[in-house]
Motif scaffolding. Structure first.
Motif, PDB file in Angstrom:
ATOM      1  N   GLU A 383     -67.767  10.407  99.158  1.00 13.39           N
ATOM      2  CA  GLU A 383     -67.691  10.756  97.734  1.00 13.39           C
ATOM      3  C   GLU A 383     -66.933   9.652  97.002  1.00 13.39           C
ATOM      4  O   GLU A 383     -65.830   9.259  97.409  1.00 13.39           O
ATOM      5  CB  GLU A 383     -66.991  12.102  97.527  1.00 13.39           C
ATOM      6  N   PHE A 384     -67.571   9.147  95.931  1.00 10.05           N
ATOM      7  CA  PHE A 384     -66.994   8.050  95.159  1.00 10.05           C
ATOM      8  C   PHE A 384     -66.722   8.518  93.735  1.00 10.05           C
ATOM      9  O   PHE A 384     -67.406   9.403  93.208  1.00 10.05           O
ATOM     10  CB  PHE A 384     -67.950   6.851  95.128  1.00 10.05           C
ATOM     11  N   GLU A 385     -65.740   7.897  93.091  1.00 13.43           N
ATOM     12  CA  GLU A 385     -65.453   8.201  91.689  1.00 13.43           C
ATOM     13  C   GLU A 385     -65.081   6.926  90.940  1.00 13.43           C
ATOM     14  O   GLU A 385     -64.733   5.909  91.548  1.00 13.43           O
ATOM     15  CB  GLU A 385     -64.333   9.229  91.562  1.00 13.43           C
ATOM     16  N   SER A 386     -65.197   7.006  89.608  1.00  9.56           N
ATOM     17  CA  SER A 386     -64.897   5.841  88.775  1.00  9.56           C
ATOM     18  C   SER A 386     -63.421   5.469  88.890  1.00  9.56           C
ATOM     19  O   SER A 386     -62.547   6.323  89.064  1.00  9.56           O
ATOM     20  CB  SER A 386     -65.239   6.142  87.314  1.00  9.56           C
ATOM     21  N   LEU A 387     -63.152   4.174  88.777  1.00  8.15           N
ATOM     22  CA  LEU A 387     -61.764   3.699  88.779  1.00  8.15           C
ATOM     23  C   LEU A 387     -61.128   3.942  87.420  1.00  8.15           C
ATOM     24  O   LEU A 387     -61.755   3.725  86.382  1.00  8.15           O
ATOM     25  CB  LEU A 387     -61.712   2.200  89.100  1.00  8.15           C
ATOM     26  N   SER A 388     -59.895   4.369  87.431  1.00  8.34           N
ATOM     27  CA  SER A 388     -59.157   4.506  86.177  1.00  8.34           C
ATOM     28  C   SER A 388     -58.677   3.120  85.729  1.00  8.34           C
ATOM     29  O   SER A 388     -58.706   2.151  86.497  1.00  8.34           O
ATOM     30  CB  SER A 388     -57.951   5.429  86.367  1.00  8.34           C
ATOM     31  N   ILE A 389     -58.235   3.027  84.487  1.00  8.91           N
ATOM     32  CA  ILE A 389     -57.714   1.752  83.971  1.00  8.91           C
ATOM     33  C   ILE A 389     -56.515   1.301  84.797  1.00  8.91           C
ATOM     34  O   ILE A 389     -56.360   0.106  85.115  1.00  8.91           O
ATOM     35  CB  ILE A 389     -57.315   1.899  82.487  1.00  8.91           C
ATOM     36  N   GLU A 390     -55.660   2.241  85.186  1.00  3.62           N
ATOM     37  CA  GLU A 390     -54.473   1.917  85.975  1.00  3.62           C
ATOM     38  C   GLU A 390     -54.862   1.342  87.333  1.00  3.62           C
ATOM     39  O   GLU A 390     -54.257   0.377  87.813  1.00  3.62           O
ATOM     40  CB  GLU A 390     -53.600   3.166  86.169  1.00  3.62           C
ATOM     41  N   GLU A 391     -55.909   1.945  87.960  1.00  3.29           N
ATOM     42  CA  GLU A 391     -56.357   1.468  89.271  1.00  3.29           C
ATOM     43  C   GLU A 391     -56.999   0.092  89.158  1.00  3.29           C
ATOM     44  O   GLU A 391     -56.815  -0.760  90.048  1.00  3.29           O
ATOM     45  CB  GLU A 391     -57.324   2.474  89.887  1.00  3.29           C
ATOM     46  N   GLN A 392     -57.753  -0.157  88.090  1.00 10.11           N
ATOM     47  CA  GLN A 392     -58.339  -1.478  87.890  1.00 10.11           C
ATOM     48  C   GLN A 392     -57.241  -2.535  87.755  1.00 10.11           C
ATOM     49  O   GLN A 392     -57.352  -3.641  88.316  1.00 10.11           O
ATOM     50  CB  GLN A 392     -59.222  -1.470  86.643  1.00 10.11           C
ATOM     51  N   ASN A 393     -56.182  -2.207  87.014  1.00  2.61           N
ATOM     52  CA  ASN A 393     -55.063  -3.144  86.842  1.00  2.61           C
ATOM     53  C   ASN A 393     -54.305  -3.349  88.152  1.00  2.61           C
ATOM     54  O   ASN A 393     -53.893  -4.474  88.477  1.00  2.61           O
ATOM     55  CB  ASN A 393     -54.104  -2.627  85.768  1.00  2.61           C
ATOM     56  N   LYS A 394     -54.167  -2.267  88.917  1.00  2.00           N
ATOM     57  CA  LYS A 394     -53.437  -2.341  90.186  1.00  2.00           C
ATOM     58  C   LYS A 394     -54.133  -3.258  91.173  1.00  2.00           C
ATOM     59  O   LYS A 394     -53.496  -4.097  91.827  1.00  2.00           O
ATOM     60  CB  LYS A 394     -53.288  -0.934  90.776  1.00  2.00           C
ATOM     61  N   PHE A 395     -55.468  -3.110  91.284  1.00  2.00           N
ATOM     62  CA  PHE A 395     -56.229  -3.918  92.241  1.00  2.00           C
ATOM     63  C   PHE A 395     -56.767  -5.206  91.623  1.00  2.00           C
ATOM     64  O   PHE A 395     -57.431  -5.994  92.302  1.00  2.00           O
ATOM     65  CB  PHE A 395     -57.397  -3.099  92.804  1.00  2.00           C
TER      66      PHE A 395
END
Length: 466
Positions: A383-395
């Motif tokens: 199961e996959f879900e969209s990345l949040s803005i915080e997760e995009q910045n983190k990675f």
């Protein structure tokens, strides 16, 4: 004796006088009243009558004749692997074999150059598709695209001749009780025509509340799926898709995808390659008497807005929590299905006029629709879900999907390492959105091996085969 004769004569004279009086006074008076339009003084009510029946002036022949030539027989050839028997394999070397299966249904020619619309379930999992016209000519068909949600598929056959086709009617203008004709190939019986009336509109048969069917009592049986539902003018107003029956055969209820929704799906498939879905950018629920009482509302019908998406056109236009949507483009909104019926014919960035009630006052505003994005998707136990803005910045990524859960037992030993990681690519293609990933998975199917490139929860780059 003389006395008896006298009494008999007197009785005859009295009867004759009574009869003459009745004829003169009563019947002549009634006739005069009818001629002069004088209403009867009788206490029995005079009920209005109609000399014509509704079906008497309706002729189905022309619509039926034109429709049968544009309805085709669709054959779905697929191959399945039979299960092997270990004992038979050990003693006799017998292994499972590949067997061919043939499914049948109907389709509707919508252009003279060979585009055909049918149901998705008619062509699902097909290895080969074959179309037979009403004149018994057979062609190989190519699948252009599908919409599984609304059970619509678009096919194409190549031919040098111009084909008979059906023009689209406006399903929004259908009225309850209007006569319709269903044409298809039930039980492999070619070009079967049945008639009925529109029993209901915007019928919801889905737990998600997404479907919006036309209900009719025209007889539809297995094999009718994908066939035409037309009005008495021969215009396509629906694609027959299912029946409601415990036996698998017709018992009085049949359903069709409205032509306006079908037309929009086909146009999307031809122009964009996929179905463009639009939403208002609000969430909520439909009102009824009990909910209205709990919320202390005077209105008992409409769509109650509980939340507005911050980046949506609804938010920019001023819609807010507590507003009750009453109409969209002047069409009444009483249920969630009414709302979806309208949105299913729209695309992202289309504008609609929303009439809503706020504190007892009606207002109408223009709202720009937004593109719907699935927040989560599933594939083969992942199961996959969209990345949040915080997760995009983190990675430090501007693409990819988060691996939410891993339920595939084959990858149970790696569950902790994979969950919370990032899906970067599928078969070398960078993944930008859940919708894109969903399309890739659907194209590849569950039987093909797929290479996933991921970043594990610990930050290690992995390549796994699913």
């Amino acid at each position: 004796m003389k006395k008896t004769i006298s009494l008999l004569f007197l009785s005859l004279i009295s009867g004759a006088i009574t009869l003459v009086g009745y004829k003169y006074f009563f019947e002549s008076s009634t006739l005069q009243n009818q001629q002069e339009g004088v209403q009867s003084t009788s206490t029995v009510p005079q009920l209005p009558t109609h000399t014509n029946t509704s079906i008497a002036g309706i002729d189905f022949t022309e619509a039926a004749e034109n429709t049968v030539h544009a309805v085709v027989h669709v054959k779905n050839l697929s191959y399945v692997q039979t299960r092997s028997n270990p004992i038979m394999e050990f003693f006799y070397g017998y292994k499972g074999q590949t067997q061919a299966q043939v499914g049948t249904g109907s389709g509707v020619i919508i252009t003279e150059d060979g585009y055909i619309v049918t149901n998705n379930h008619v062509i699902d999992n097909a290895s080969e598709l074959e179309v037979t016209l009403n004149d018994n000519q057979t062609y190989k068909a190519k699948l252009i695209g599908t919409d599984k949600q609304m059970d619509i598929a678009l096919l194409k056959i190549d031919t040098d001749k111009k084909l008979p086709y059906i023009i689209f009617g406006d399903s929004d203008n259908l009225k309850l009780g209007e006569w319709v004709i269903a044409v298809g190939n039930p039980f492999n019986l070619t070009s079967t025509v049945t008639a009925g009336i529109v029993s209901a509109k915007a019928r919801n048969l889905s737990k998600t509340g997404i479907q919006s069917f036309i209900q009719t009592d025209a007889v539809i049986n297995p094999g009718n799926s994908g066939g035409a539902l037309v009005n008495t003018r021969g215009e396509l107003i629906g694609i027959n898709t299912m029946i409601s029956s415990n036996t698998g055969s017709y018992v009085g209820y049949a359903f069709a995808v409205p032509s306006n929704i079908t037309k929009k799906i086909i146009e999307d498939l031809l122009e964009y390659g996929n179905v463009q879905q639009a939403v208002l950018g609000v969430s909520g629920f439909e009102l009824n008497n009990l909910i209205a009482k709990d919320l202390d509302l005077s209105l008992t019908q409409g769509f109650y807005i509980q939340e507005v998406v911050a980046t949506s056109g609804a938010k920019q236009s001023g819609l807010q929590k507590g507003d009750i949507i009453q109409r969209i483009n002047d069409k009444p909104i009483k249920t969630f299905v009414d709302l979806k019926t309208i949105l299913n014919t729209k695309r992202p960035n289309d504008k609609v006029n929303v009439t809503y009630n706020r504190d007892g006052i009606e207002n109408t505003i223009e709202v720009s629709l937004m593109k719907v994005e699935n927040t989560t998707i599933s594939y083969n136990g992942f199961e996959f879900e969209s990345l949040s803005i915080e997760e995009q910045n983190k990675f430090k990524l501007n693409y990819g999907l988060k691996i939410k859960t891993v339920k595939n037992p084959k990858y149970a030993p790696y569950k902790e390492e994979l969950e919370g990681g990032i899906l970067l690519a599928i078969n070398g293609k960078k993944v930008q959105t859940t919708n894109q990933a969903q399309r890739i998975f659907e194209e590849l199917g569950n039987k093909q091996k797929i290479k996933l490139e991921v970043i594990s929860a610990s930050g290690e780059v992995l390549r796994i085969i699913v």
